[in-house]
Design a protein around this motif. Structure first.
Motif, short mmCIF file in Angstrom:
data_model
loop_
_atom_site.label_atom_id
_atom_site.label_comp_id
_atom_site.label_asym_id
_atom_site.label_seq_id
_atom_site.Cartn_x
_atom_site.Cartn_y
_atom_site.Cartn_z
N LEU A 1 0.89 -1.20 -0.09
CA LEU A 1 -0.14 0.02 -0.02
C LEU A 1 0.95 1.20 -0.17
CD1 LEU A 1 -2.87 -0.31 2.50
CD2 LEU A 1 -2.91 0.03 0.14
N ALA A 2 1.93 1.21 0.66
CA ALA A 2 2.87 2.33 0.74
C ALA A 2 3.30 2.59 -0.30
CB ALA A 2 3.78 2.26 2.25
N ARG A 3 3.52 1.57 -0.94
CA ARG A 3 4.41 1.70 -2.36
C ARG A 3 3.33 2.32 -3.42
NH1 ARG A 3 7.16 -3.16 -1.80
NH2 ARG A 3 5.20 -4.39 -2.97
N ILE A 4 2.31 1.96 -3.38
CA ILE A 4 1.30 2.50 -4.15
C ILE A 4 1.14 4.15 -3.92
CG2 ILE A 4 -1.26 2.40 -4.65
CD1 ILE A 4 -1.33 -0.49 -4.19
N GLY A 5 1.24 4.24 -2.65
CA GLY A 5 1.12 5.83 -2.36
C GLY A 5 2.30 6.50 -2.97
#
Ligand code: ADP
Ligand code: MG
Length: 246
Positions: A235-239
């Motif tokens: 999720l953080a990567r998507i962010g």
């Protein structure tokens, strides 16, 4: 498991004349000590309402909220105010700093309200502000600080009195990227070091990197609770990708 906070089927309905909005819809969950939770979801999904319910600032239309085994819903208004002051630290988007007190005095005020003010806690207040990058601004008034500076003072104020539960609504909204990472990292390490429970609402998915669990809300409902490290990192990567594309 040591449940610090537990909600049982809480709902919050706003009524304005003929129109009603179910901002929180039948939500049950619990958190244990030492957890740092990120609450994410689209605008209007009920995140701020949820935080205000957990802070005891709003009463749920239905359901119960237990903090340290005490049911917030069954406290009188004055009992709830006292409970909130002692057990809960929070920072909302309007940070509500006192304009005629300096940054340091704003943080110390929380100690004074809780009858915890002494040379040792005063030194902690200073250290905390310095750790949050405000060394040069200890004696400045809120109006002399940037939005981000004010937000960091509000975070210090939310943590200084050793609350059981720390709630932050979009604490990085006014911060640049570097400062946002720094503040959330400090926030999460303080939660972990001191074995408290922290809940941070954020629309910035990059910040979930520091969370132990991520709660995803939509239309007032909790649609997912993510605890796997891999999924949280993803999720953080998507962010981060979203941020690069903007
Ligand atoms: P979020 O923080 O996720 O953006 P909110 O909790 O602010 O969501 O709002 C959830 C829903 O409740 C939205 O539809 C919003 O318009 C509505 N709402 C929020 N506060 C009020 C209020 N005081 N009166 C009526 N409706 C409200
Ligand atoms: Mg909000």
């Amino acid at each position: 498991m040591d449940k610090v906070l537990e909600t049982i089927a809480i709902s919050k309905i706003y009524k304005n004349g003929a129109s009603t909005v179910k901002a929180v819809d039948n939500s049950s969950f619990w958190f244990s000590k030492g957890e740092f939770i990120a609450l994410v979801g689209p605008s209007g999904s009920g995140k701020t309402t949820m935080l205000a319910l957990l802070a005891g600032l709003l009463r749920p239309t239905e359901g119960n909220i237990f903090i340290d085994g005490i049911d917030l819903v069954n406290l009188s208004d004055s009992e709830r105010t006292l409970f909130r002051r002692q057990k809960i630290g929070f920072t909302f988007q309007a940070n509500n700093l006192v304009p005629y007190l300096t940054a340091l005095e704003n943080v110390e005020l929380m100690l004074r309200l809780n009858l915890q003010f002494n040379p040792q806690t005063a030194a902690h207040a200073k250290d905390l502000l310095i750790r949050l990058g405000l060394e040069e601004h200890l004696y400045h008034f809120p109006s002399q600080l940037s939005g981000g500076g004010q937000q960091r003072v509000a975070i210090a104020r939310a943590l200084i009195h050793n609350p059981t539960l720390v709630l932050a609504d979009e604490p990085t909204a006014a911060l640049d990227t570097e400062r946002a990472y720094q503040v959330v990292e400090i926030f999460s390490s303080l939660i972990h070091e001191q074995n408290r429970t922290g809940i941070m609402v954020t629309h910035d998915l990059r910040m979930v990197e520091f969370a132990d669990r991520v709660i995803n809300m939509r239309d007032g409902k909790i649609v997912r609770i993510i605890s796997s490290r891999d999924e949280i990192n993803q999720l953080a990567r998507i962010g981060r990708q979203e941020n690069e594309n903007n």
